[in-house]
Design an enzyme around this catalytic site. Structure first.
Site, PDB file in Angstrom:
ATOM      1  N   ARG A 203       0.837  -1.207   0.000  1.00 11.66           N
ATOM      2  CA  ARG A 203       0.000   0.000   0.000  1.00 11.66           C
ATOM      3  C   ARG A 203       0.871   1.257   0.000  1.00 11.66           C
ATOM      4  O   ARG A 203       0.570   2.241  -0.676  1.00 11.66           O
ATOM      5  CB  ARG A 203      -0.920  -0.003   1.228  1.00 11.66           C
ATOM      6  CG  ARG A 203      -2.082  -0.983   1.120  1.00 11.66           C
ATOM      7  CD  ARG A 203      -2.687  -1.268   2.499  1.00 11.66           C
ATOM      8  NE  ARG A 203      -3.858  -2.140   2.400  1.00 11.66           N
ATOM      9  CZ  ARG A 203      -3.815  -3.449   2.199  1.00 11.66           C
ATOM     10  NH1 ARG A 203      -2.636  -4.041   2.015  1.00 11.66           N
ATOM     11  NH2 ARG A 203      -4.917  -4.168   2.146  1.00 11.66           N
TER      12      ARG A 203
ATOM     13  N   ARG B  30      -5.461 -16.895  -9.857  1.00 14.41           N
ATOM     14  CA  ARG B  30      -6.216 -16.179  -8.820  1.00 14.41           C
ATOM     15  C   ARG B  30      -7.159 -15.147  -9.445  1.00 14.41           C
ATOM     16  O   ARG B  30      -6.812 -14.485 -10.408  1.00 14.41           O
ATOM     17  CB  ARG B  30      -5.258 -15.534  -7.812  1.00 14.41           C
ATOM     18  CG  ARG B  30      -4.462 -16.597  -7.059  1.00 14.41           C
ATOM     19  CD  ARG B  30      -3.507 -16.001  -6.065  1.00 14.41           C
ATOM     20  NE  ARG B  30      -4.196 -15.394  -4.935  1.00 14.41           N
ATOM     21  CZ  ARG B  30      -3.567 -14.810  -3.922  1.00 14.41           C
ATOM     22  NH1 ARG B  30      -2.248 -14.738  -3.915  1.00 14.41           N
ATOM     23  NH2 ARG B  30      -4.244 -14.278  -2.926  1.00 14.41           N
TER      24      ARG B  30
ATOM     25  N   ASP C 249      -5.594 -15.070   7.056  1.00 15.12           N
ATOM     26  CA  ASP C 249      -4.214 -15.433   6.694  1.00 15.12           C
ATOM     27  C   ASP C 249      -3.545 -16.248   7.792  1.00 15.12           C
ATOM     28  O   ASP C 249      -2.537 -16.921   7.549  1.00 15.12           O
ATOM     29  CB  ASP C 249      -3.369 -14.177   6.396  1.00 15.12           C
ATOM     30  CG  ASP C 249      -3.458 -13.785   4.917  1.00 15.12           C
ATOM     31  OD1 ASP C 249      -3.997 -14.580   4.121  1.00 15.12           O
ATOM     32  OD2 ASP C 249      -2.986 -12.692   4.573  1.00 15.12           O
TER      33      ASP C 249
ATOM     34  N   ASN D 121     -12.712 -17.722   1.906  1.00 12.33           N
ATOM     35  CA  ASN D 121     -11.787 -16.970   1.030  1.00 12.33           C
ATOM     36  C   ASN D 121     -10.376 -17.552   1.030  1.00 12.33           C
ATOM     37  O   ASN D 121      -9.581 -17.253   0.150  1.00 12.33           O
ATOM     38  CB  ASN D 121     -11.753 -15.489   1.425  1.00 12.33           C
ATOM     39  CG  ASN D 121     -11.074 -15.249   2.758  1.00 12.33           C
ATOM     40  OD1 ASN D 121     -11.373 -15.918   3.735  1.00 12.33           O
ATOM     41  ND2 ASN D 121     -10.175 -14.300   2.808  1.00 12.33           N
TER      42      ASN D 121
ATOM     43  N   ARG E  65      -5.954 -23.045   0.547  1.00  9.82           N
ATOM     44  CA  ARG E  65      -5.283 -23.275   1.835  1.00  9.82           C
ATOM     45  C   ARG E  65      -6.056 -24.213   2.757  1.00  9.82           C
ATOM     46  O   ARG E  65      -5.464 -24.933   3.552  1.00  9.82           O
ATOM     47  CB  ARG E  65      -5.032 -21.939   2.545  1.00  9.82           C
ATOM     48  CG  ARG E  65      -3.886 -21.179   1.923  1.00  9.82           C
ATOM     49  CD  ARG E  65      -3.534 -19.923   2.684  1.00  9.82           C
ATOM     50  NE  ARG E  65      -2.420 -19.259   2.007  1.00  9.82           N
ATOM     51  CZ  ARG E  65      -2.166 -17.963   2.060  1.00  9.82           C
ATOM     52  NH1 ARG E  65      -2.951 -17.174   2.777  1.00  9.82           N
ATOM     53  NH2 ARG E  65      -1.141 -17.446   1.434  1.00  9.82           N
TER      54      ARG E  65
END
Length: 410
Positions: free
Chosen positions: A15, A109, A296, A319, A327
């Site tokens: 960012r 992705r 995550d 997600n 994952r």
């Protein structure tokens, strides 16, 4: 007491690079993460004609509020999702023809909700092969702005990309969000935009971004909270103690919330002004936890779960199936390889502790988080190896050395 030297946050570095490139003036980024993902982002900026200067401890970026300095460019985004989603959005605000491609892993992705929103804003953007995937070409002619609807239920990065674009548009943006995952990552974006001089207003499910651009600044990058989770988990598992300096009460990253999960399991947690310490107590209780906002760190908890006193159920993490790999399935498959009983559903995984896990080769799918998570399991299970240990270079090239040092300290 081991002190873990955790590199800068990947999400904050990405960012900050976007904001620095878009700002008016020269921005200095202090202690940015230097890894495959962030080097790929910086290289992408260079390809687009931005000047990025490096010293060992900082990066200087010459901002160009008017957009890329070149009229055409070919940008390779490597494996980086932030690079692959943020750079085409940044380029759209300029004038020229910019082509973006990425690794096979990143090509798989999705980014359709973002590219759909950009097209709705009048951006001439074409996917060259599969709709909603790289490679893509942006024929940029500036962005007027206005209203746009976005589904960010798959990735909060779609919303972040549009928020970051807002001040570079002529009229500003009103983004109506129908679904949103990983809310803390959006909070990071809003806090960082504020540091670069832009205040975003919220009206219900709408984010209202004013036009007018960004101001350059000096910005310090805090250590990566997701990466810290492996070191905190190691302390909880081993009965030792680990401190991460630079991550404390004012931390921007929601993934520091992982220590609350460890606290619920029985670890002692201390969050100071500028550091966080986790102490293992010899107890790890089972639990059911919703990890939608800190997904995550789902693999970290999954890798720790076989050593809990009861089942560990992780919910609302659909997600995680569209990250560097699926994952949820990768964790389930590897735990089963170690002899652990696991059940999964569309958005949940349940892990049942039983007999001591046995060593095996972990199938990494080239995903840095799978390697780093199962390194924690390896503290208690001899004979764990990885088919691709080097994929940690994506976010933490020195991970194995740092983790080995920690292991000795514990």
């Amino acid at each position: 007491m081991p002190v873990a030297d955790i590199p800068g946050s990947k999400s904050i570095t990405a960012r900050a690079l976007f904001l620095a490139a878009a700002a008016d003036g020269v921005t200095t980024l202090v202690r940015p993460l230097r890894s495959d993902d962030t080097e790929g982002f910086a290289e992408g900026l260079t390809r687009l004609g931005y000047r990025v200067g490096r010293t060992p401890d900082s990066w200087q970026v010459d901002g160009r509020p008017q957009g890329p300095a070149v009229a055409e460019a070919d940008v390779y985004c490597r494996d980086g999702a932030t690079t692959a989603r943020f750079l085409p959005t940044l380029a759209a605000a300029g004038h020229g023809t910019y082509r973006f491609d990425a690794s096979e892993q990143m090509r798989r992705r999705p980014l359709l909700p973002l590219t759909r929103a950009l097209r709705e804003l009048g951006v001439d953007l074409r996917h060259e092969e599969r709709d909603g995937h790289h490679p893509l070409t942006v024929r940029a002619a500036g962005v007027t702005g206005g209203e746009v609807t976005l589904d960010a239920g798959q990735s909060s990065q779609y919303l972040t990309a549009l928020l970051l674009l807002g001040p570079l548009t002529e009229k500003g943006l009103r983004i109506h969000v129908t679904d949103l995952v990983s809310v803390p990552y959006v909070e990071i974006t809003l806090a960082m935009m504020r540091a670069f001089g832009v205040e975003v207003a919220r009206e219900g499910k709408d984010f209202v971004v004013p036009p007018g651009g960004y101001r350059a600044t000096t910005y310090a990058i805090e250590p990566d909270a997701s990466t810290s989770s492996y070191f905190f988990a190691a302390a909880a598992l081993s009965g030792g103690e680990v401190t991460v300096p630079g991550l404390g009460e004012g931390a921007l990253q929601g993934d520091l919330g992982f220590v609350d999960v460890l606290r619920r399991m029985g670890a002692e947690v201390e969050i100071g002004a500028d550091r966080t310490t986790v102490r293992g107590t010899g107890e790890l209780r089972g639990l059911t936890v919703n990890m939608r906002d800190i997904s995550d760190t789902m693999p970290t908890l999954a890798a720790l779960a076989p050593f809990a006193s009861g089942p560990v159920r992780i919910e609302d993490v659909a997600n995680t199936r569209v990250k560097e790999c699926d994952r949820l399935e990768a964790c389930a498959e590897n735990l089963r390889r170690l002899g652990v009983r696991v059940e999964t559903g569309p958005d949940w995984i349940e892990i049942h502790p039983g007999a001591a896990p046995a060593g095996a080769e972990i199938k990494t799918y080239g995903d840095h988080r799978i390697v780093m998570s199962f390194a924690v399991t390896g503290l208690r299970v001899p004979g764990i190896s990885f088919d691709d240990p080097g994929c940690v270079r994506k976010t933490f090239p020195g991970f194995h050395e740092e983790f080995t040092a920690l292991r000795a300290g514990l």
